[in-house]
Each structure stands twice: as structure tokens, then as C-alpha cells.
Design an enzyme around this catalytic site. Structure first.
Site, PDB file in Angstrom:
ATOM      1  N   PRO A 171       0.797  -1.206   0.000  1.00  9.00           N
ATOM      2  CA  PRO A 171       0.000   0.000   0.000  1.00  9.00           C
ATOM      3  C   PRO A 171       0.834   1.262   0.000  1.00  9.00           C
ATOM      4  O   PRO A 171       1.856   1.356   0.667  1.00  9.00           O
ATOM      5  CB  PRO A 171      -0.730  -0.102   1.322  1.00  9.00           C
ATOM      6  CG  PRO A 171       0.181  -0.904   2.199  1.00  9.00           C
ATOM      7  CD  PRO A 171       1.208  -1.543   1.351  1.00  9.00           C
ATOM      8  N   GLU A 172       0.349   2.251  -0.698  1.00  5.81           N
ATOM      9  CA  GLU A 172       0.857   3.603  -0.558  1.00  5.81           C
ATOM     10  C   GLU A 172      -0.184   4.369   0.267  1.00  5.81           C
ATOM     11  O   GLU A 172      -1.134   3.766   0.778  1.00  5.81           O
ATOM     12  CB  GLU A 172       1.103   4.214  -1.933  1.00  5.81           C
ATOM     13  CG  GLU A 172       2.090   3.381  -2.751  1.00  5.81           C
ATOM     14  CD  GLU A 172       2.438   3.963  -4.106  1.00  5.81           C
ATOM     15  OE1 GLU A 172       2.462   5.203  -4.222  1.00  5.81           O
ATOM     16  OE2 GLU A 172       2.681   3.190  -5.040  1.00  5.81           O
TER      17      GLU A 172
END
Length: 272
Positions: A2-3
Site C-alpha cells: 500500500p501507498e
DNA sequence: CTGAAGACCTGCCTGC
DNA sequence: TGCAGGCAGGTCTTCA
């Protein structure tokens, strides 16, 4: 995995499900994550109520009285809320059972994720957090600030954008998409970009992240929200993962190069 | 100090 | 079908 947008989507999904819920049991199920599991969590959490779920950079913060549980999802970390009698899912590492019969499961195939339990007053002094730059969606991240951090730097702008000491939350996907929108070549030396173009970049980063949050994040291979639904922002990628495809704005063809060991995608016609 | 490369892990896809 | 190689959203450490 995830960002910033994906972590934010998880935070929003988790919040309504675990806030105000009381923990009854914590179990650590398998070989370790990236760092040793904070063993005192098994004793500390039961009996306490989760007061909030917040986010700082790519970390989730769970408030429990005098302590904060911090969680980084690494590349493949996922949270799922399941009935407590559900058998462990594949690659499940931690489970936190709540009084209402629901059970929060953390699964992480590559085990790059990690958990901490810190005093609520001093968690931000820990080395995971103390050197972090500003949040890109908050006022501290503007053209003047970015300019001040780029002056004299020969590193490619893409690497600077992904440096959490400069700005948090921007990973490989959103760095590529932001640079495309700003018309800046990912390999351009950060110190050789004019202030007006840095202003365009700041704006592009903000818009890309905001739009991605609203789309529920980007599901490339395994990102899913807490309820198991995917995010839809991957459909909006202009360059990421599109090597050889036509640019949407010009006659160019999207290229892939490697920077600091990571793939970068850009349009040679639009990005200078 | 800066910047690049390697390491940490597993899973999946490609090509031979 | 099997297997080697390359690739994957992050971060930390090491080395030049």
C-alpha cells in the site's frame, strides 16, 4: 502493498468496525513479521477499548488508552474483520478478538509488515516516525517547501518524491502518476526543476492521492479493502504498468526504466 | 553528507 | 509439466 491512498482506505474501513469495540484476546500465530512482535500487546490490549484509528504516513495508529498500536502493512499486509470462529486465513499472523464476536485478522504473505506498541505521548519520537516529512495532503507540503528540499540535489526527482523524509506516503505507483501529470521526467535531477514546475508537481501529487482515495485505492495484485472489495484507481493509471502502450495525450509510447532498483514508467513525449 | 544497490520474504507470471 | 528467472505497492542497511 500500500501507498498512502490504500492505507487511508483501510483506515476508513477499519474505523467504523473497531472503534469503541473492546478487545478480549490477542494472539500471535506464526513466524515473525519484519520486527519482533511486541509481546506486551497480548497482555495490554485485552479489556481495553479501541478509541480511534488514525494514519500517519503509511502507518495505521490504533489508540488504546495510554498506548498506541502502530501498524505498517509492508507490501502485502491486509486486515480482515471476520467472525471469531472463522479458521485462520492463509498467511494470517495476528488476530485480535473483540467482545462483540468479531475478530480482526492480519495476513501478510511477504511478511514485510510490522507492529509496535508505544506510549501515546511519545510514539512519534520512535525512529519509525521521528524523521518523517510532512503529509502530502496537509498544508506543510507546498511548492516552497519542496523547492527547499530539492535545492542542490542531483538525485532523480522520482527518488526524492519517494523519500519519506521529504514527503510521506508517495510510493512507486503514485510517484509515476504524479510526475506524468506534472509533465516531469522521472530521471530529472531534483535540483534542476524550476519552482513553477515544482508547484505543478505538488498539485499533481495532491490530486492523484485524493482521487485514488476516492476510488478506494489501487488493486494491482492483492490490495483489498477491509470488506474484501478491491480499489478501482488502477483503471485510472496513465503510465504505471503500461510499458509499450500509447500515451493518452500524445503520440508517444510509455517506457519503463529502472531507478534505484524500482521500475519507473513515463511518457517520453509528455515528460521532460 | 549523497545516492545506489542489496536484503528482507512469498507468490505469480513468463518462457524455455 | 517442471523449473529458472524476473517481477511485485516498502523500508532499512551497507557501501562507494
Amino acid at each position: 502493498m500500500p501507498e498512502l491512498p490504500e492505507v487511508e482506505v483501510v483506515r476508513r474501513g477499519l474505523g467504523s468496525l473497531v472503534e469503541a469495540r473492546r478487545v478480549v484476546r490477542v494472539e500471535y500465530l506464526s513466524p515473525g513479521l519484519r520486527y519482533p512482535f511486541p509481546a506486551d500487546m497480548v497482555e495490554y490490549l485485552p479489556g481495553r477499548v479501541c478509541e480511534y484509528v488514525r494514519r500517519r504516513a503509511k502507518y495505521l495508529l490504533f489508540g488504546f488508552g495510554e498506548r498506541v498500536m502502530t501498524w505498517h502493512l509492508g507490501m502485502t499486509g491486509q486486515f480482515h474483520l471476520l467472525p471469531a470462529d472463522t479458521a485462520p486465513v492463509r498467511h494470517e499472523h495476528v488476530r485480535i478478538d473483540f467482545e462483540d464476536g468479531q475478530s480482526l485478522r492480519y495476513r501478510d504473505a511477504r511478511r514485510f509488515g510490522y507492529v509496535g506498541l508505544f506510549p501515546a505521548r511519545t510514539w512519534h519520537q520512535h525512529r519509525w516516525f521521528s524523521g518523517l516529512g510532512p503529509e502530502p495532503l496537509e498544508p506543510g507540503f507546498d511548492a516552497e517547501y519542496l523547492r527547499s528540499r530539492c535545492v542542490g540535489r542531483h538525485a532523480p526527482i522520482k527518488n526524492v518524491l519517494m523519500d519519506a523524509r521529504i514527503v510521506v506516503g508517495v510510493g512507486n505507483i503514485y510517484a509515476a502518476e504524479s510526475l506524468y501529470r506534472a509533465g516531469i521526467h522521472p530521471a530529472r535531477a531534483a535540483g534542476r526543476i524550476s519552482q513553477p514546475r515544482l508547484a505543478l508537481l505538488v498539485d499533481a501529487v495532491r490530486r492523484v492521492l485524493q482521487e485514488a482515495i476516492e476510488a478506494g485505492g489501487s488493486s494491482i495484485s492483492d490490495f483489498v479493502r477491509v470488506d474484501g472489495r478491491p480499489g478501482y484507481f488502477a483503471h485510472a493509471f496513465h503510465v504505471y504498468g503500461r510499458t509499450g502502450e500509447r500515451c493518452g495525450q500524445c503520440d508517444g509510447t510509455i517506457r519503463r526504466i529502472v531507478q534505484a532498483g524500482r521500475s519507473s514508467f513515463y511518457c517520453p513525449g509528455c515528460q521532460r
